[in-house]
Design a protein around this motif. Structure first.
Motif, short mmCIF file in Angstrom:
data_model
loop_
_atom_site.label_atom_id
_atom_site.label_comp_id
_atom_site.label_asym_id
_atom_site.label_seq_id
_atom_site.Cartn_x
_atom_site.Cartn_y
_atom_site.Cartn_z
N THR A 153 45.34 45.01 38.29
CA THR A 153 44.11 45.42 37.46
C THR A 153 44.96 46.22 36.43
N GLY B 54 36.97 49.64 29.94
CA GLY B 54 37.26 48.22 30.26
C GLY B 54 38.28 47.89 31.14
N VAL C 99 40.75 44.36 33.02
CA VAL C 99 41.07 43.13 33.54
C VAL C 99 41.70 42.92 34.75
N ASN D 226 41.99 37.70 36.49
CA ASN D 226 41.62 37.66 34.95
C ASN D 226 39.99 37.41 34.45
N THR D 227 39.40 38.55 35.26
CA THR D 227 38.04 38.65 35.03
C THR D 227 37.83 39.88 34.18
N TYR D 228 37.18 40.02 33.44
CA TYR D 228 36.96 41.27 32.41
C TYR D 228 35.57 41.79 32.75
N HIS D 229 35.89 43.17 32.62
CA HIS D 229 34.68 44.32 32.86
C HIS D 229 34.57 44.98 31.56
N TYR D 230 33.59 45.59 31.02
CA TYR D 230 33.52 46.48 30.17
C TYR D 230 32.29 47.53 30.30
N THR E 296 37.47 44.13 22.97
CA THR E 296 38.02 43.18 23.71
C THR E 296 39.31 43.45 24.29
N ILE E 297 39.48 43.09 25.50
CA ILE E 297 40.73 43.22 26.35
C ILE E 297 41.46 41.95 26.62
N SER E 298 42.76 41.99 26.43
CA SER E 298 43.46 41.04 26.65
C SER E 298 44.83 41.43 27.36
N ARG E 299 45.41 40.52 28.25
CA ARG E 299 46.68 40.84 28.83
C ARG E 299 47.68 39.70 28.61
#
Length: 126
Positions: free
Chosen positions: A33, A49, A51, A57-61, A70-73
């Motif tokens: 994570t 935030g 991921v 790949n769930t997102y938390h803010y 916005t988070i991305s990986r």
């Protein structure tokens, strides 16, 4: 062992945007994570935030950044990014990237993360 290096910080005017990047070295990146935290002067470090890894790949803010950040990986590049829009003075802080395997209830807690970057400064000022 994982090493994290953040980049992309800087100064921006209110309402502007910045994108932070964090590159990880080491193995098993996709298992982790990846979280972003920040610490403003005189304040405690706070969750921004995260991921989840391992295919979740769930997102938390944090509520304060939801709909603006916005988070991305990218597991192929061992990279996680934090795109920040509509920045305001309250977003001024040192931003940290972190990696760990927290259970869901701990995803917003620093104690859920094993590895930390050195931080990158974001300053929002007119």
């Amino acid at each position: 062992q994982v090493q994290l290096v953040e980049s992309g910080g800087g100064s921006v005017q209110p309402g502007g945007s910045l994108t932070l990047s964090c590159v990880a070295s080491g193995s098993s990146f996709r298992r982790y994570t990846l979280g972003w935290f920040r610490q403003a002067p005189g304040k405690e470090r706070e969750f921004v935030g995260a991921v989840r890894g391992s295919g979740g790949n769930t997102y938390h803010y944090a509520d304060s950044v939801k709909a603006r950040f916005t988070i991305s990986r990218d597991n192929a590049k061992n990279t996680v990014t934090l795109k920040m829009n509509s920045l305001n003075s309250e977003d001024t802080a040192l931003y940290y990237c972190a990696a760990g395997q927290p259970i869901l209830s701990m995803i917003r807690s620093e104690s859920g993360y094993y590895y930390w970057g050195q931080g990158t400064q974001v300053t929002v000022s007119s």
